[in-house]
Scaffold this motif. Structure first.
Motif, short mmCIF file in Angstrom:
data_model
loop_
_atom_site.label_atom_id
_atom_site.label_comp_id
_atom_site.label_asym_id
_atom_site.label_seq_id
_atom_site.Cartn_x
_atom_site.Cartn_y
_atom_site.Cartn_z
N HIS A 27 0.82 -1.21 0.00
CA HIS A 27 0.00 0.00 0.00
C HIS A 27 0.86 1.27 0.00
O HIS A 27 0.41 2.33 -0.44
CB HIS A 27 -0.92 -0.04 1.23
CG HIS A 27 -1.87 1.09 1.33
ND1 HIS A 27 -2.72 1.44 0.31
CD2 HIS A 27 -2.11 1.96 2.35
CE1 HIS A 27 -3.44 2.48 0.70
NE2 HIS A 27 -3.09 2.83 1.92
N HIS A 44 2.08 2.92 2.66
CA HIS A 44 2.12 3.55 3.98
C HIS A 44 1.23 2.75 4.94
O HIS A 44 0.40 1.96 4.50
CB HIS A 44 1.66 5.02 3.92
CG HIS A 44 0.25 5.20 3.47
ND1 HIS A 44 -0.10 5.71 2.24
CD2 HIS A 44 -0.93 4.93 4.08
CE1 HIS A 44 -1.42 5.75 2.13
NE2 HIS A 44 -1.95 5.29 3.22
N CYS A 65 -1.81 2.77 7.60
CA CYS A 65 -2.97 3.63 7.88
C CYS A 65 -4.12 2.79 8.43
O CYS A 65 -4.12 1.57 8.28
CB CYS A 65 -3.39 4.38 6.61
SG CYS A 65 -4.03 3.31 5.32
N CYS A 112 -8.43 3.16 1.39
CA CYS A 112 -7.23 2.34 1.47
C CYS A 112 -7.56 0.89 1.85
O CYS A 112 -6.71 0.00 1.70
CB CYS A 112 -6.27 2.92 2.50
SG CYS A 112 -5.71 4.59 2.12
#
Ligand SMILES: [Zn+2]
Length: 145
Positions: free
Chosen positions: A13, A15, A17, A53
């Protein structure tokens, strides 16, 4: 909680989160409840009802990917996922539970009102930790469909 799985999510992804974590955890539960494996991708599918996300987390933990055509995104702004076993005609619906929604609301409020960037980042990190460690029943409402 599978830490190496989450590591892979964050690498894929780009990062770490809350939403990618939640997507991952939802996929883990659904995969277990539907008793499917990665190689079963041809008989399962997932519908995601909000663009976030979470989609990337799901692709790591559940055998459905955009390219395999068994992941669809219907952006209806509903915090809901539907994981389906199309062969057995059964599935798992996952929506967000109140403690998680409350946390999300608190974060949105802080983002809007807090002037100190460090405090916003601090709360964001707390939010990630929460999504990683909260009990399943606190974050999700899980129903067989
Ligand atoms: Zn993200």
């Amino acid at each position: 909680m599978n830490k190496s799985g989450l590591k892979l999510v964050y690498w894929f992804h780009g990062h770490s989160c809350p939403m990618s974590t939640l997507g991952y955890r939802a996929g883990v539960v659904a995969k277990k409840l539907l008793k499917v494996k990665r190689k079963d991708y041809y008989k399962v599918s997932v519908k995601v009802f909000f663009k976030s996300c979470a989609v990337d987390g799901i692709q790591i933990s559940f055998p459905a990917t955009y390219a395999n055509g068994n992941l669809t995104l219907q952006d209806e702004k509903r915090f809901a996922f539907e994981f389906l076993d199309n062969e057995k005609k059964r599935g798992v619906s996952i929506t967000f539970n109140k403690p998680l929604l409350d946390f999300m609301e608190r974060y949105a409020h802080i983002k809007k009102t807090e002037k100190d960037e460090k405090k916003i980042i601090g709360f964001f990190k707390k939010f990630i930790k929460y999504t990683q460690s909260a009990k399943l029943n606190d974050i999700f409402i899980i129903k067989e469909i």
